[in-house]
Motif scaffolding. Sequence first.
Motif, short mmCIF file in Angstrom:
data_model
loop_
_atom_site.label_atom_id
_atom_site.label_comp_id
_atom_site.label_asym_id
_atom_site.label_seq_id
_atom_site.Cartn_x
_atom_site.Cartn_y
_atom_site.Cartn_z
N VAL A 79 0.85 -1.19 0.00
CA VAL A 79 0.00 0.00 0.00
C VAL A 79 0.89 1.24 0.00
O VAL A 79 1.79 1.38 0.82
CB VAL A 79 -0.94 0.00 1.23
CG1 VAL A 79 -1.79 1.24 1.25
CG2 VAL A 79 -1.81 -1.24 1.26
N GLY A 80 0.60 2.14 -0.96
CA GLY A 80 1.37 3.37 -1.05
C GLY A 80 0.97 4.36 0.03
O GLY A 80 0.07 4.14 0.81
N GLN A 81 1.66 5.50 0.05
CA GLN A 81 1.41 6.51 1.07
C GLN A 81 -0.02 7.04 1.03
O GLN A 81 -0.60 7.35 2.05
CB GLN A 81 2.40 7.65 0.92
CG GLN A 81 3.80 7.26 1.31
CD GLN A 81 4.76 8.44 1.20
OE1 GLN A 81 4.43 9.49 0.67
NE2 GLN A 81 5.96 8.27 1.70
N ALA A 82 -0.60 7.13 -0.14
CA ALA A 82 -1.95 7.67 -0.26
C ALA A 82 -3.00 6.58 -0.07
O ALA A 82 -4.18 6.81 -0.30
CB ALA A 82 -2.12 8.35 -1.61
N GLY A 83 -2.59 5.39 0.33
CA GLY A 83 -3.54 4.31 0.53
C GLY A 83 -3.90 3.57 -0.75
O GLY A 83 -4.81 2.77 -0.75
N THR A 84 -3.17 3.83 -1.82
CA THR A 84 -3.45 3.14 -3.08
C THR A 84 -2.68 1.83 -3.10
O THR A 84 -1.64 1.68 -2.47
CB THR A 84 -3.02 3.99 -4.29
OG1 THR A 84 -1.62 4.28 -4.18
CG2 THR A 84 -3.81 5.28 -4.36
N LEU A 85 -3.24 0.87 -3.82
CA LEU A 85 -2.59 -0.43 -3.94
C LEU A 85 -1.54 -0.40 -5.04
O LEU A 85 -1.68 0.31 -6.02
CB LEU A 85 -3.64 -1.50 -4.24
CG LEU A 85 -4.75 -1.64 -3.20
CD1 LEU A 85 -5.79 -2.65 -3.68
CD2 LEU A 85 -4.18 -2.05 -1.86
N SER A 86 -0.49 -1.20 -4.86
CA SER A 86 0.60 -1.21 -5.83
C SER A 86 1.21 -2.60 -5.93
O SER A 86 1.34 -3.31 -4.94
CB SER A 86 1.68 -0.21 -5.41
OG SER A 86 2.81 -0.33 -6.24
N ASP A 87 1.59 -2.95 -7.15
CA ASP A 87 2.33 -4.19 -7.40
C ASP A 87 3.80 -3.89 -7.70
O ASP A 87 4.54 -4.78 -8.12
CB ASP A 87 1.73 -4.93 -8.62
CG ASP A 87 0.30 -5.33 -8.40
OD1 ASP A 87 0.00 -5.90 -7.34
OD2 ASP A 87 -0.53 -5.07 -9.30
N ALA A 88 4.22 -2.66 -7.49
CA ALA A 88 5.55 -2.21 -7.91
C ALA A 88 6.67 -3.08 -7.36
O ALA A 88 7.61 -3.40 -8.08
CB ALA A 88 5.76 -0.74 -7.51
N GLN A 89 6.60 -3.45 -6.10
CA GLN A 89 7.66 -4.26 -5.52
C GLN A 89 7.75 -5.63 -6.21
O GLN A 89 8.83 -6.08 -6.56
CB GLN A 89 7.43 -4.45 -4.02
CG GLN A 89 8.54 -5.22 -3.34
CD GLN A 89 8.31 -5.36 -1.84
OE1 GLN A 89 7.31 -4.91 -1.31
NE2 GLN A 89 9.26 -5.97 -1.16
N ALA A 90 6.62 -6.25 -6.44
CA ALA A 90 6.60 -7.58 -7.05
C ALA A 90 7.08 -7.56 -8.49
O ALA A 90 7.80 -8.45 -8.93
CB ALA A 90 5.20 -8.17 -6.97
N ILE A 91 6.69 -6.53 -9.24
CA ILE A 91 7.02 -6.54 -10.67
C ILE A 91 8.27 -5.74 -11.02
O ILE A 91 8.63 -5.63 -12.19
CB ILE A 91 5.83 -6.06 -11.52
CG1 ILE A 91 5.50 -4.60 -11.24
CG2 ILE A 91 4.63 -6.95 -11.34
CD1 ILE A 91 4.49 -4.02 -12.22
#
Length: 147
Positions: A3-15
């Motif tokens: 979860v990013g700072q604004a509460g948004t979901l992210s797959d950045a770490q995985a991909i």
Amino acid sequence: MGVGQAGTLSDAQAISGLHAAKAVFLVNVKNPDALYHVVKVIELTRKQLEQQKVAPHFIVVFIGPDVAFLTKDRRGIPYTDERAVAGIQHEIERFARKGIQFQACGVALKGMDIHPSMLISTVQPVESGFISVIAYQEKGYALVPVY
């Protein structure tokens, strides 16, 4: 960490550093409403990967009774399931045009007394869904079991 700072979901770490993703989905849910949802989620996953600049390579292998939902004449499908089965087939045809491959297990077809020629055109019959899944895993595809 997802979860990013604004509460948004992210797959950045995985991909991170990923340019392509190969997955083989082994599908055996036995319920047309659930299967309709699964097919739509597989397409959503393909779309999300593309939006994140990762090229998806997906193969969906249907085993067990699910193969009955893939027939042209839909024989034996209860009236109450007709809408979901029609939706499954429509989505498969649509998603096949976007590059997702669909296969039906020949062992399951034989067990359900379905001739491979009865499958909708966008689903390829294979001799064994298990062999297909094993082979694709050996070729580097990640297994995604859906039961």
